[in-house]
Design a protein around this motif. Sequence first.
Motif, short mmCIF file in Angstrom:
data_model
loop_
_atom_site.label_atom_id
_atom_site.label_comp_id
_atom_site.label_asym_id
_atom_site.label_seq_id
_atom_site.Cartn_x
_atom_site.Cartn_y
_atom_site.Cartn_z
N TRP A 1 -6.51 -11.86 6.60
CA TRP A 1 -7.48 -12.21 5.58
C TRP A 1 -8.87 -12.38 6.16
O TRP A 1 -9.02 -12.81 7.31
N GLN B 1 -2.42 0.35 8.68
CA GLN B 1 -3.37 -0.65 8.19
C GLN B 1 -3.76 -0.29 6.76
O GLN B 1 -4.09 0.85 6.46
N VAL C 1 -3.86 -5.60 5.63
CA VAL C 1 -2.51 -5.90 6.09
C VAL C 1 -2.16 -4.90 7.18
O VAL C 1 -2.44 -3.71 7.05
N THR D 1 -3.55 -3.19 -2.84
CA THR D 1 -3.83 -2.42 -1.64
C THR D 1 -4.82 -1.32 -1.95
O THR D 1 -4.88 -0.80 -3.06
N SER E 1 0.90 -3.37 9.50
CA SER E 1 2.35 -3.21 9.63
C SER E 1 2.64 -2.34 10.84
O SER E 1 2.12 -1.22 10.94
N GLU F 1 1.80 -8.27 8.84
CA GLU F 1 1.01 -9.50 8.80
C GLU F 1 -0.31 -9.24 8.08
O GLU F 1 -1.02 -8.29 8.40
N PRO F 2 -0.64 -10.06 7.07
CA PRO F 2 -1.95 -9.90 6.42
C PRO F 2 -3.05 -10.51 7.28
O PRO F 2 -2.86 -11.57 7.88
N LEU G 1 -7.06 -4.66 1.75
CA LEU G 1 -6.70 -5.57 0.67
C LEU G 1 -7.93 -5.78 -0.22
O LEU G 1 -9.01 -6.12 0.28
N THR H 1 5.61 -1.92 2.45
CA THR H 1 4.49 -2.82 2.70
C THR H 1 3.57 -2.89 1.49
O THR H 1 3.14 -3.97 1.07
N ILE I 1 4.78 -11.20 5.58
CA ILE I 1 3.75 -11.39 4.55
C ILE I 1 3.95 -12.70 3.80
O ILE I 1 2.98 -13.34 3.37
N ILE J 1 2.96 -6.35 -0.97
CA ILE J 1 1.62 -6.90 -1.24
C ILE J 1 1.34 -6.91 -2.73
O ILE J 1 0.93 -7.93 -3.31
#
Length: 396
Positions: free
Chosen positions: A178, A146, A163, A131, A165, A175-176, A149, A118, A328, A122
Amino acid sequence: MTNKFDEDSRERMLLAYLRGELDEQDVRNLRNEVTDDEEYAERLEHLLLGVPDKGQETPAPFSLTEKQQRAILTRGKWKMRFTNSAFTFVIFFLIGALLLLVNGWVGMWVYKDQFKVTEDIINFTQPGVSTGSSGSQVGLLYGQIQMELREQVGAEQQNVGYVESTNFLWSVRAEPKWANGVRETKLFFRYPTDEAMTREETAYLRTPAWNTMKKLHEGTVSQLAISFDRPMTYVDYIKLISKHIPEYNVDTLWFAVDTGVEAKEREQDGNLLLSAGDVWGYAESRLDYGNAPIQVNGEGDRRAAAYLAEMKYLSEHGRLAREIGRGILSHSDPKVEERYAYLKEKGVRIYGAVVTGPTKELLKLEAEKAITAAFLGKVDWWNWERPAASGTQLNW
């Protein structure tokens, strides 16, 4: 405690009772003894419910009163229920313990690879983003990671989301998340195609950024994505940038790297623009260089080797990289194995970078003829002098 003679005597008494050979007084004495002695009652229950020995007549069970027979049978039923309950409890306990062991083993096995894959996806596909701090929780056959970002503008790291996971057994998704629900993507790169183009033909990919930066106040810092007319090594990149900006006035956050897939993804029209998810590269500060520190603007081969090692790791965990990558990268296949094979053959060649620093310093790059595209990212107030202490407190 009874001896063997007493036991034999009691056994003969029970058999005589069941054959109807006892007189009335002996029957009363036996019934009282059965009522007071649980072990004796269990033996009688066994004889009542069991199969008689060969050659013997079937004993008459109705010699006991109905109440006494009911008491004996009730005792047997409760004993059986208790035995069954204890057996069921032990079975479920063993199953639970086994599941916990499997969950712990799977959790440790999946967590390490899931975390690293992960993090790499990213750092390799989101220009200007890296990250940060992370947290995790593991449940029964379930785990969640988690990661913060971060995006650097000037000298400050800004939180732009996180992000997430998750895995259930071997099924993994990422999934990010934002900030404000979306990432404002402004950092684009022009892939250097074989079709030669003049500076006038590519001017529209640079002029808006330069004009905007000219109008910005001197007390601002900016992000800038720049692309070059050819792939180059890390050492070549440093030489090119240093011609215009002193190293203390610019930070390189991310490099766009030619992985061989870019040119195949879209039709080459001379200006192939790539952004987050389509462009691949690395945030050099997030690579693992081992225990020895790396020179700030040197050791290009070591940086390339570290990136290649991470790509090899992703290719060795292809299934995991595909599952996480699809989450992602908007459900697209990251094609890690193909990219790694190309990098191993051609080497790590840079064709773009994300830089940050004082806006007016970055504007000096306008004079560089090798830059074919420039896209302005985030702009912030002056923060280039790093404070003595700073920090961010997150509440997830």
